[in-house]
Design an enzyme around this catalytic site. Structure first.
Site, PDB file in Angstrom:
ATOM      1  N   HIS A   1       0.915  -1.319   0.057  1.00 15.54           N
ATOM      2  CA  HIS A   1      -0.140  -0.081   0.308  1.00 15.54           C
ATOM      3  C   HIS A   1       0.767   1.189  -0.119  1.00 15.54           C
ATOM      4  O   HIS A   1       1.883   1.225   0.597  1.00 15.54           O
ATOM      5  CB  HIS A   1      -0.942   0.049   1.225  1.00 15.54           C
TER       6      HIS A   1
ATOM      7  N   HIS B   1       1.153   5.296   0.821  1.00 13.81           N
ATOM      8  CA  HIS B   1       0.193   6.459   1.415  1.00 13.81           C
ATOM      9  C   HIS B   1       0.408   7.716   0.795  1.00 13.81           C
ATOM     10  O   HIS B   1       1.360   8.111   0.360  1.00 13.81           O
ATOM     11  CB  HIS B   1       0.997   6.522   3.109  1.00 13.81           C
TER      12      HIS B   1
END
Lengths: 120, 120
Positions: free
Chosen positions: A93, A95
């Site tokens: 992931h 950010h």
């Protein structure tokens, strides 16, 4: 992937064929988004190029979305790769962290401040 | 661009047509690399897609280079976008920060630790 938090259905803010964006449930600032490959890859460097490019295309759209809805003054973009780098959810992931004037006394350095060893 | 620190000639570690990698002169860890578009763009979101993709292709090569030479245990990837996010040199640059077991007492959170407002 079974038992993967980010493979479970999410309320997506934005998506394309290979990537999706949703709000971090523990935001470090207003509007903090996560961008993931829809397919499960544990870390960024395992993500195929096409999926990485889909993430980066969605990053651009996510920035436009946050500009429109939150009017931040800047952004930090960050990916933690591996537990030694602080990655906790083992589904890659990215950010996207909106930054606002005055959110810290002195923003100079940004991501450089992450490590106490910061010499910059 | 005249008077831009990152437009000035650098000792590149790696490069391709549109992007280059070199060591940060103020490393936060051993092997800390910066990846830039060769053309001058102040911030990441101003960089054309082809140049962004060249940066990301070079990022993958830079990771392989650091794996071979430094054997880190993880990486933080980060871009500060704008002065409010801590960007100081106004030529877009991506940080590739190798991480090593024990470099901080508890690495959990990685880039999330950058802001004191971290709730994660």
């Amino acid at each position: 992937m079974k038992d993967c938090l980010f493979c479970a259905p999410q309320p997506y803010v934005l998506e394309n064929d290979l990537a999706a964006a949703f709000f971090d449930i523990h935001p470090v600032s207003r509007g903090h988004l996560l961008i993931i490959p829809k397919q499960h890859y544990a870390t960024y460097f395992e993500v195929p190029t096409a999926d990485q490019q889909a993430m980066m295309a969605l990053l651009k759209q996510a920035k436009a979305y946050l500009d429109a809805h939150y009017q931040p003054d800047g952004y930090n973009i960050g990916i933690n790769v591996g537990a030694a780098a602080g990655q906790t959810v083992m589904h890659c992931h990215l950010h996207l962290i909106p930054r606002y004037h005055g959110d810290v006394p002195d923003p100079t350095g940004g991501i450089r401040k992450m490590l106490p060893a910061d010499q910059g």
